[in-house]
Scaffold this motif. Structure first.
Motif, PDB file in Angstrom:
ATOM      1  N   GLU A 230       0.820  -1.233  -0.146  1.00 25.07           N
ATOM      2  CA  GLU A 230       0.084   0.143   0.080  1.00 25.07           C
ATOM      3  C   GLU A 230       0.772   1.261  -0.056  1.00 25.07           C
ATOM      4  N   THR A 231       0.461   2.280  -0.633  1.00 24.39           N
ATOM      5  CA  THR A 231       1.244   3.511  -1.016  1.00 24.39           C
ATOM      6  C   THR A 231       0.312   4.546  -1.024  1.00 24.39           C
ATOM      7  N   THR A 232       0.492   5.646  -0.394  1.00 23.49           N
ATOM      8  CA  THR A 232      -0.361   6.802  -0.565  1.00 23.49           C
ATOM      9  C   THR A 232       0.765   7.889  -1.119  1.00 23.49           C
ATOM     10  N   THR A 233       0.235   8.432  -2.061  1.00 22.80           N
ATOM     11  CA  THR A 233       0.746   9.483  -2.801  1.00 22.80           C
ATOM     12  C   THR A 233       0.237  10.697  -3.115  1.00 22.80           C
ATOM     13  N   TYR A 234       0.403  12.014  -2.705  1.00 25.30           N
ATOM     14  CA  TYR A 234       0.158  13.410  -2.602  1.00 25.30           C
ATOM     15  C   TYR A 234       0.639  14.219  -3.935  1.00 25.30           C
ATOM     16  N   ILE A 235       0.210  14.677  -4.590  1.00 30.26           N
ATOM     17  CA  ILE A 235       0.536  15.394  -5.714  1.00 30.26           C
ATOM     18  C   ILE A 235       0.095  16.856  -5.724  1.00 30.26           C
ATOM     19  N   GLN A 236       0.707  18.043  -5.598  1.00 24.95           N
ATOM     20  CA  GLN A 236       0.257  19.226  -5.573  1.00 24.95           C
ATOM     21  C   GLN A 236       0.937  19.989  -6.709  1.00 24.95           C
ATOM     22  N   GLN A 237       0.303  20.619  -7.531  1.00 24.49           N
ATOM     23  CA  GLN A 237       0.735  21.570  -8.280  1.00 24.49           C
ATOM     24  C   GLN A 237       0.570  23.113  -7.982  1.00 24.49           C
ATOM     25  N   ALA A 238       1.959  23.780  -8.099  1.00 25.66           N
ATOM     26  CA  ALA A 238       2.055  24.974  -7.543  1.00 25.66           C
ATOM     27  C   ALA A 238       0.936  25.926  -8.638  1.00 25.66           C
ATOM     28  N   PRO A 239       0.428  26.848  -7.969  1.00 27.19           N
ATOM     29  CA  PRO A 239      -0.170  27.908  -8.872  1.00 27.19           C
ATOM     30  C   PRO A 239       0.393  28.606  -9.854  1.00 27.19           C
ATOM     31  N   MET A 240      -0.127  28.814 -11.295  1.00 23.56           N
ATOM     32  CA  MET A 240       0.536  29.349 -12.058  1.00 23.56           C
ATOM     33  C   MET A 240       0.482  30.949 -12.117  1.00 23.56           C
ATOM     34  N   SER A 241       1.385  31.815 -12.634  1.00 22.16           N
ATOM     35  CA  SER A 241       1.410  33.185 -12.430  1.00 22.16           C
ATOM     36  C   SER A 241       0.070  33.643 -12.991  1.00 22.16           C
ATOM     37  N   GLN A 242      -0.389  34.921 -12.688  1.00 21.63           N
ATOM     38  CA  GLN A 242      -1.642  35.492 -13.312  1.00 21.63           C
ATOM     39  C   GLN A 242      -1.158  35.877 -14.755  1.00 21.63           C
TER      40      GLN A 242
ATOM     41  N   VAL B 167     -10.175  10.213   5.278  1.00 18.93           N
ATOM     42  CA  VAL B 167     -10.098   9.684   3.799  1.00 18.93           C
ATOM     43  C   VAL B 167     -11.458   9.630   3.355  1.00 18.93           C
ATOM     44  N   VAL B 168     -11.415  10.191   1.902  1.00 15.57           N
ATOM     45  CA  VAL B 168     -12.827  10.404   1.288  1.00 15.57           C
ATOM     46  C   VAL B 168     -13.213   9.524   0.264  1.00 15.57           C
ATOM     47  N   CYS B 169     -12.134   8.877  -0.425  1.00 15.59           N
ATOM     48  CA  CYS B 169     -11.922   7.871  -1.357  1.00 15.59           C
ATOM     49  C   CYS B 169     -10.840   7.372  -1.495  1.00 15.59           C
ATOM     50  N   VAL B 170     -10.739   6.169  -2.441  1.00 18.07           N
ATOM     51  CA  VAL B 170      -9.448   5.772  -2.944  1.00 18.07           C
ATOM     52  C   VAL B 170      -9.441   5.834  -4.361  1.00 18.07           C
ATOM     53  N   ILE B 171      -8.047   6.071  -4.950  1.00 16.24           N
ATOM     54  CA  ILE B 171      -7.750   5.960  -6.455  1.00 16.24           C
ATOM     55  C   ILE B 171      -6.825   4.980  -6.676  1.00 16.24           C
ATOM     56  N   GLU B 172      -7.228   4.076  -7.661  1.00 15.55           N
ATOM     57  CA  GLU B 172      -6.410   3.006  -8.003  1.00 15.55           C
ATOM     58  C   GLU B 172      -5.574   3.583  -9.241  1.00 15.55           C
ATOM     59  N   ALA B 173      -4.085   3.530  -9.274  1.00 12.81           N
ATOM     60  CA  ALA B 173      -3.244   3.842 -10.318  1.00 12.81           C
ATOM     61  C   ALA B 173      -2.152   2.796 -10.410  1.00 12.81           C
ATOM     62  N   MET B 174      -1.966   2.099 -11.453  1.00 11.37           N
ATOM     63  CA  MET B 174      -0.908   1.331 -11.489  1.00 11.37           C
ATOM     64  C   MET B 174      -0.893   0.369 -10.380  1.00 11.37           C
ATOM     65  N   LYS B 175      -2.050  -0.285 -10.142  1.00  5.89           N
ATOM     66  CA  LYS B 175      -2.475  -1.488  -9.078  1.00  5.89           C
ATOM     67  C   LYS B 175      -1.970  -0.873  -7.620  1.00  5.89           C
ATOM     68  N   LEU B 176      -1.869   0.321  -7.420  1.00  2.29           N
ATOM     69  CA  LEU B 176      -1.982   0.629  -6.077  1.00  2.29           C
ATOM     70  C   LEU B 176      -2.981   1.654  -6.013  1.00  2.29           C
ATOM     71  N   PHE B 177      -3.498   1.140  -4.623  1.00  5.52           N
ATOM     72  CA  PHE B 177      -4.630   1.997  -4.133  1.00  5.52           C
ATOM     73  C   PHE B 177      -4.238   3.286  -3.204  1.00  5.52           C
ATOM     74  N   ASN B 178      -4.584   4.327  -3.464  1.00  9.00           N
ATOM     75  CA  ASN B 178      -4.157   5.777  -2.884  1.00  9.00           C
ATOM     76  C   ASN B 178      -5.122   6.234  -2.002  1.00  9.00           C
ATOM     77  N   GLU B 179      -5.142   6.345  -0.678  1.00  7.93           N
ATOM     78  CA  GLU B 179      -6.171   6.895   0.062  1.00  7.93           C
ATOM     79  C   GLU B 179      -6.107   8.486  -0.393  1.00  7.93           C
ATOM     80  N   ILE B 180      -7.100   9.160  -0.614  1.00  6.33           N
ATOM     81  CA  ILE B 180      -7.252  10.609  -0.793  1.00  6.33           C
ATOM     82  C   ILE B 180      -7.873  10.990   0.492  1.00  6.33           C
ATOM     83  N   GLU B 181      -7.255  11.967   1.005  1.00  4.90           N
ATOM     84  CA  GLU B 181      -7.484  12.101   2.186  1.00  4.90           C
ATOM     85  C   GLU B 181      -7.907  13.853   2.380  1.00  4.90           C
ATOM     86  N   SER B 182      -8.993  14.277   2.913  1.00  5.29           N
ATOM     87  CA  SER B 182      -9.445  15.678   2.958  1.00  5.29           C
ATOM     88  C   SER B 182      -8.258  16.650   3.749  1.00  5.29           C
TER      89      SER B 182
END
Length: 160
Positions: free
Chosen positions: A41-53, A116-131
């Motif tokens: 089990e692996t949990t991955t969080y990816i955040q993209q930085a906001p772009m300039s205006q 945890v609000v849901c899980v997303i399966e990506a490449m056979k890994l279930f990633n818990e999505i936390e609020s």
């Protein structure tokens, strides 16, 4: 960094035995957490930085007809008071921990930061999505077992 590089990084971290890896670059932040005991089990969080205006203004689409923005505006105003929980990765969304269990959240469920609000399966890994916020679920925007894209809205939350 493209999706293949992220997927390779997840595989590498899972195989390495590390319990947590954080990677911050100019435009993206990635946190990968694995459980102890050799579990896959692996949990991955990816955040993209906001772009300039300047970029969104330059790439703003031209309206096709004057009536289209008038139809969209009331719906945007109704949802403006809510916060959207978005998908951090591409994969298949599951609202339940297993087919015979109850969903993580329903409309009306009060959630806290870190729930945890849901899980997303990506490449056979279930990633818990936390609020990342506390509040009350007012709308579920995605069906169970459906594919989701990066940054796709999943839930609307009333923070009050």
């Amino acid at each position: 960094m493209d999706i293949r590089e992220i997927q390779n990084l997840i595989k590498f971290v899972a195989k390495s035995g590390a319990t947590e890896v954080k990677l911050e670059m100019d435009d993206i932040k990635i946190t990968i957490k694995t459980t102890d005991g050799g579990s896959s089990e692996t949990t991955t969080y990816i955040q993209q930085a906001p772009m300039s205006q300047a970029l969104p203004q330059a790439a703003a689409p031209q309206p096709t007809s004057p009536s289209a923005p008038a139809e969209v505006a009331p719906a945007a105003d109704d949802n403006a008071k809510y916060i959207t929980i978005k998908s951090p990765i591409i994969g298949t969304l599951y609202r339940k921990p297993s087919p015979d269990k109850a969903p993580f959240v329903e409309v009306g469920t009060t959630i806290s930061k870190g729930d945890v609000v849901c899980v997303i399966e990506a490449m056979k890994l279930f990633n818990e999505i936390e609020s990342e916020i506390s509040g009350k679920i007012v709308k579920v925007l995605v069906d169970d077992s459906s594919p989701v894209e990066f940054d796709q809205p999943l839930f609307l939350v009333d923070p009050s």
